[in-house]
Design a protein around this motif. Structure first.
Motif, PDB file in Angstrom:
ATOM      1  N   ARG A   1       0.813  -1.227   0.000  1.00  0.00           N
ATOM      2  CA  ARG A   1       0.000   0.000   0.000  1.00  0.00           C
ATOM      3  C   ARG A   1       0.845   1.274   0.000  1.00  0.00           C
ATOM      4  N   LYS A   2       2.141   1.102  -0.255  1.00  0.00           N
ATOM      5  CA  LYS A   2       3.011   2.277  -0.302  1.00  0.00           C
ATOM      6  C   LYS A   2       3.889   2.224  -1.553  1.00  0.00           C
ATOM      7  N   PRO A   3       4.180   3.379  -2.147  1.00  0.00           N
ATOM      8  CA  PRO A   3       5.018   3.401  -3.358  1.00  0.00           C
ATOM      9  C   PRO A   3       6.456   2.998  -3.033  1.00  0.00           C
ATOM     10  N   PRO A   4       7.225   2.643  -4.065  1.00  0.00           N
ATOM     11  CA  PRO A   4       8.608   2.218  -3.811  1.00  0.00           C
ATOM     12  C   PRO A   4       9.457   3.360  -3.269  1.00  0.00           C
ATOM     13  N   MET A   5      10.465   2.979  -2.466  1.00  0.00           N
ATOM     14  CA  MET A   5      11.513   3.926  -2.097  1.00  0.00           C
ATOM     15  C   MET A   5      12.526   3.896  -3.242  1.00  0.00           C
ATOM     16  N   ILE A   6      13.256   4.979  -3.428  1.00  0.00           N
ATOM     17  CA  ILE A   6      14.207   5.020  -4.546  1.00  0.00           C
ATOM     18  C   ILE A   6      15.610   5.292  -4.021  1.00  0.00           C
ATOM     19  N   ASP A   7      16.499   4.372  -4.318  1.00  0.00           N
ATOM     20  CA  ASP A   7      17.886   4.492  -3.888  1.00  0.00           C
ATOM     21  C   ASP A   7      18.668   5.188  -5.013  1.00  0.00           C
ATOM     22  N   HIS A   8      18.506   6.545  -5.071  1.00  0.00           N
ATOM     23  CA  HIS A   8      19.028   7.315  -6.211  1.00  0.00           C
ATOM     24  C   HIS A   8      20.522   7.100  -6.439  1.00  0.00           C
ATOM     25  N   GLU A   9      21.275   6.957  -5.372  1.00  0.00           N
ATOM     26  CA  GLU A   9      22.727   6.874  -5.483  1.00  0.00           C
ATOM     27  C   GLU A   9      23.184   5.650  -6.274  1.00  0.00           C
ATOM     28  N   TYR A  10      22.421   4.555  -6.149  1.00  0.00           N
ATOM     29  CA  TYR A  10      22.866   3.309  -6.779  1.00  0.00           C
ATOM     30  C   TYR A  10      22.047   2.893  -7.994  1.00  0.00           C
ATOM     31  N   LEU A  11      20.889   3.546  -8.161  1.00  0.00           N
ATOM     32  CA  LEU A  11      19.934   3.060  -9.152  1.00  0.00           C
ATOM     33  C   LEU A  11      20.549   2.857 -10.541  1.00  0.00           C
ATOM     34  N   ASP A  12      21.253   3.828 -11.026  1.00  0.00           N
ATOM     35  CA  ASP A  12      21.793   3.713 -12.381  1.00  0.00           C
ATOM     36  C   ASP A  12      22.845   2.609 -12.489  1.00  0.00           C
ATOM     37  N   ASN A  13      23.503   2.296 -11.360  1.00  0.00           N
ATOM     38  CA  ASN A  13      24.502   1.212 -11.377  1.00  0.00           C
ATOM     39  C   ASN A  13      23.855  -0.157 -11.379  1.00  0.00           C
ATOM     40  N   LEU A  14      22.664  -0.237 -10.757  1.00  0.00           N
ATOM     41  CA  LEU A  14      22.043  -1.550 -10.559  1.00  0.00           C
ATOM     42  C   LEU A  14      20.939  -1.853 -11.564  1.00  0.00           C
ATOM     43  N   CYS A  15      20.388  -0.799 -12.194  1.00  0.00           N
ATOM     44  CA  CYS A  15      19.178  -1.013 -12.992  1.00  0.00           C
ATOM     45  C   CYS A  15      19.361  -0.523 -14.417  1.00  0.00           C
ATOM     46  N   GLU A  16      18.618  -1.144 -15.298  1.00  0.00           N
ATOM     47  CA  GLU A  16      18.473  -0.698 -16.678  1.00  0.00           C
ATOM     48  C   GLU A  16      17.260   0.232 -16.663  1.00  0.00           C
TER      49      GLU A  16
ATOM     50  N   TYR B   1      10.199  -2.882  -8.859  1.00  0.00           N
ATOM     51  CA  TYR B   1      11.214  -3.512  -8.000  1.00  0.00           C
ATOM     52  C   TYR B   1      11.692  -4.832  -8.594  1.00  0.00           C
ATOM     53  N   THR B   2      10.789  -5.581  -9.211  1.00  0.00           N
ATOM     54  CA  THR B   2      11.193  -6.822  -9.879  1.00  0.00           C
ATOM     55  C   THR B   2      12.254  -6.529 -10.933  1.00  0.00           C
ATOM     56  N   MET B   3      12.112  -5.395 -11.618  1.00  0.00           N
ATOM     57  CA  MET B   3      13.063  -4.996 -12.664  1.00  0.00           C
ATOM     58  C   MET B   3      14.294  -4.308 -12.100  1.00  0.00           C
ATOM     59  N   CYS B   4      14.141  -3.640 -10.951  1.00  0.00           N
ATOM     60  CA  CYS B   4      15.190  -2.722 -10.492  1.00  0.00           C
ATOM     61  C   CYS B   4      15.372  -2.827  -8.982  1.00  0.00           C
ATOM     62  N   PRO B   5      16.481  -3.404  -8.539  1.00  0.00           N
ATOM     63  CA  PRO B   5      16.711  -3.630  -7.105  1.00  0.00           C
ATOM     64  C   PRO B   5      16.739  -2.345  -6.281  1.00  0.00           C
ATOM     65  N   SER B   6      16.873  -1.173  -6.932  1.00  0.00           N
ATOM     66  CA  SER B   6      16.929   0.083  -6.174  1.00  0.00           C
ATOM     67  C   SER B   6      15.555   0.674  -5.906  1.00  0.00           C
ATOM     68  N   MET B   7      14.493  -0.088  -6.112  1.00  0.00           N
ATOM     69  CA  MET B   7      13.140   0.425  -5.868  1.00  0.00           C
ATOM     70  C   MET B   7      12.342  -0.495  -4.930  1.00  0.00           C
ATOM     71  N   PRO B   8      12.877  -0.807  -3.738  1.00  0.00           N
ATOM     72  CA  PRO B   8      12.168  -1.723  -2.836  1.00  0.00           C
ATOM     73  C   PRO B   8      10.914  -1.068  -2.272  1.00  0.00           C
ATOM     74  N   LEU B   9       9.893  -1.862  -1.967  1.00  0.00           N
ATOM     75  CA  LEU B   9       8.650  -1.264  -1.452  1.00  0.00           C
ATOM     76  C   LEU B   9       7.990  -2.039  -0.323  1.00  0.00           C
ATOM     77  N   SER B  10       8.573  -3.167   0.117  1.00  0.00           N
ATOM     78  CA  SER B  10       7.871  -3.906   1.164  1.00  0.00           C
ATOM     79  C   SER B  10       7.884  -3.089   2.454  1.00  0.00           C
ATOM     80  N   ASP B  11       6.837  -3.239   3.241  1.00  0.00           N
ATOM     81  CA  ASP B  11       6.631  -2.378   4.395  1.00  0.00           C
ATOM     82  C   ASP B  11       5.761  -3.103   5.410  1.00  0.00           C
ATOM     83  N   LYS B  12       6.219  -3.150   6.651  1.00  0.00           N
ATOM     84  CA  LYS B  12       5.547  -3.957   7.666  1.00  0.00           C
ATOM     85  C   LYS B  12       4.067  -3.593   7.822  1.00  0.00           C
TER      86      LYS B  12
END
Ligand code: HEM
Ligand code: HEM
Ligand code: SF4
Ligand code: SF4
Length: 381
Positions: free
Chosen positions: A208-223, A265-276
């Motif tokens: 129920r929450k949008p992904p967090m974005i790890d801007h620093e690493y995103l371009d290194n980890l994701c297409e 997130y499935t496509m890009c490890p820098s966009m995790p969204l799971s939340d308790k």
């Protein structure tokens, strides 16, 4: 632990390599009575819950005892299953498409003895190891997924929710007193591995929450274009951010367009969204895959959110029980849950199941949403 080589040589990885051999032919594992009567079966009967008999043209009979299984199982348990098969079934057994276990014997006497033996086996905690049932108009095993045991995209757990649910509906596994079979399925995210989109009752993990974005690493980890293209609502666009004077290529998410599917997130490890607190369960009902009388149907969302309550998910199991009881009471013989809901009308379904109807249940996904609204004056108050 000391390393023990299988004979594989890492210096010459392609040497002695065996490939593309496929699975074993099923023929090798058939019990003799199945092999001898293959393609020559006349009829079958369900003698009692969990016990079937098939009669062949030759007069040969095969008795099948079906028992529940947790699907996720240790080699120790599989060895126990093999021991039982060695003792009663000449070493033969099989698993069903819903991950139950079936043992086959040739006389009714042996079948009854085996049924008793299976029902006598318990784990130290008290649970049945091999509860016999799962046939006819009851609730059989729950087709489910990996959850917190093995996947990285779940919004809930699979084995835990399934154990809690099967405990709640156990009597229906060992009886055949429902109007028609009720298939319950479970998937821990809306990738829907398995059968949740086509089951009578489905348990589905949602965020129920949008992904967090790890801007620093995103371009290194994701297409980045893959992440952009992963979004069903076009909520993601490429962008740039500055962190400590350094410029980073990244993405931006328009949060009011995001419906938390987790595809990015499935496509890009820098966009995790799971939340308790955000994550939980939606319930869907009314799907089926057989063509019997009515055509196959997708399940529909009827409960938009139930919180994750490990380890027993009490709100979820109570809600499932309520739906199952209303169906058992209201449906005609042979009516699947979806057939029943369609006949009485969904407005009545919500009334008899005592489920609140909220705006979350109204389809708003693209043009086809229109066809799920009511273009008629026919409805019940
Ligand atoms: C000519 C051969 C056969 C025919 C026409 C046949 C037909 C059927 C039919 C109509 C059903 C009910 C399906 C439903 O309720 O949705 C069924 C169920 C089943 N059959 Fe057969 N069958 C045949 C052979 C076999 C054999 C050889 C076996 C295994 C020894 C077998 C095992 C089963 C099982 C395990 C079920 C599921 C029962 C349940 O869900 O309660 N069948 N079969
Ligand atoms: C992130 C994506 C996915 C991952 C990481 C994943 C991973 C896995 C793994 C590790 C297994 C267990 C394999 C085994 O038991 O050896 C599995 C099983 C399975 N997956 Fe997936 N999967 C993914 C997506 C999907 C999707 C999209 C579908 C269906 C549309 C699907 C359908 C299945 C099915 C039917 C099984 C077999 C379940 C069973 O009977 O035990 N998977 N998956
Ligand atoms: S349903 Fe989602 S979370 Fe569960 S196993 Fe499949 S991909 Fe992983
Ligand atoms: S979670 Fe889904 S809807 Fe939200 S941004 Fe990612 S892909 Fe788009």
């Amino acid at each position: 632990m000391a390393f023990i080589s299988s004979g594989y040589n890492p210096e010459k990885p392609m040497e002695g390599r065996i490939t593309d051999i496929g699975p074993q032919h099923f023929d090798k594992f058939l019990p003799p009575v199945i092999k001898n009567n293959f393609g020559k079966w006349l009829y079958h009967e369900i003698l009692e819950p969990g016990l079937l008999v098939h009669v062949a043209e030759s007069g040969d009979k095969v008795y099948t005892i079906r028992c529940g299984a947790a699907r996720l199982m240790s080699v120790t348990l599989i060895r126990e299953v093999c021991d039982i098969a060695d003792k009663y079934c000449g070493g033969h057994l099989r698993f069903t498409t819903r991950n139950n276990i079936e043992f086959m014997v040739e006389t009714e006497e042996d079948a009854k003895a085996l049924k008793k033996h299976l029902n006598d086996q318990k784990f130290d905690g008290g649970s049945y190891k091999f509860p016999v049932g799962g046939t006819g108009a009851g609730v059989t095993n729950i087709v489910h997924t990996q959850g917190w045991v093995h996947c990285h995209t779940p919004a809930t757990d699979a084995s835990g929710t399934v154990k809690a649910t099967m405990d709640e509906v156990f009597e229906e596994f060992t009886h055949m007193r429902l109007p028609a079979p009720v298939r319950i399925s479970m998937a821990c995210c809306l990738n829907m591995c398995g059968a949740v989109h086509c089951s009578d009752i489905s348990i589905l993990g949602i965020h129920r929450k949008p992904p967090m974005i790890d801007h620093e690493y995103l371009d290194n980890l994701c297409e980045i274009p893959l992440a952009v293209a992963a979004c069903p609502t076009g909520a993601i666009r490429p962008s740039k951010v500055e962190i400590d004077g350094k410029s980073f290529k990244t993405v931006a998410v328009k949060e009011e367009r995001c419906m938390f599917c987790g595809n990015c997130y499935t496509m890009c490890p820098s966009m995790p969204l799971s939340d308790k607190e955000g994550d939980g369960i939606a319930l869907m009902v009314g799907g089926k895959i057989s063509n019997r009388i009515s055509k196959p149907a997708f399940s529909k969302v009827v409960v938009p959110f139930i919180p994750n309550e490990p380890p027993r998910w009490p709100t979820m199991t109570k809600t499932i029980r309520k739906i199952l009881d209303a169906y058992a009471k209201g449906a005609n013989k042979y009516e699947r849950l979806g057939d029943w809901a369609t006949r009485i009308g969904w407005e009545r379904f919500f009334e008899v199941c005592e489920l609140p109807f909220t705006e979350h249940l109204i389809d708003d996904f693209r043009d086809p949403a229109y066809y799920t609204w009511r273009q008629t004056s026919q409805f019940k108050w």
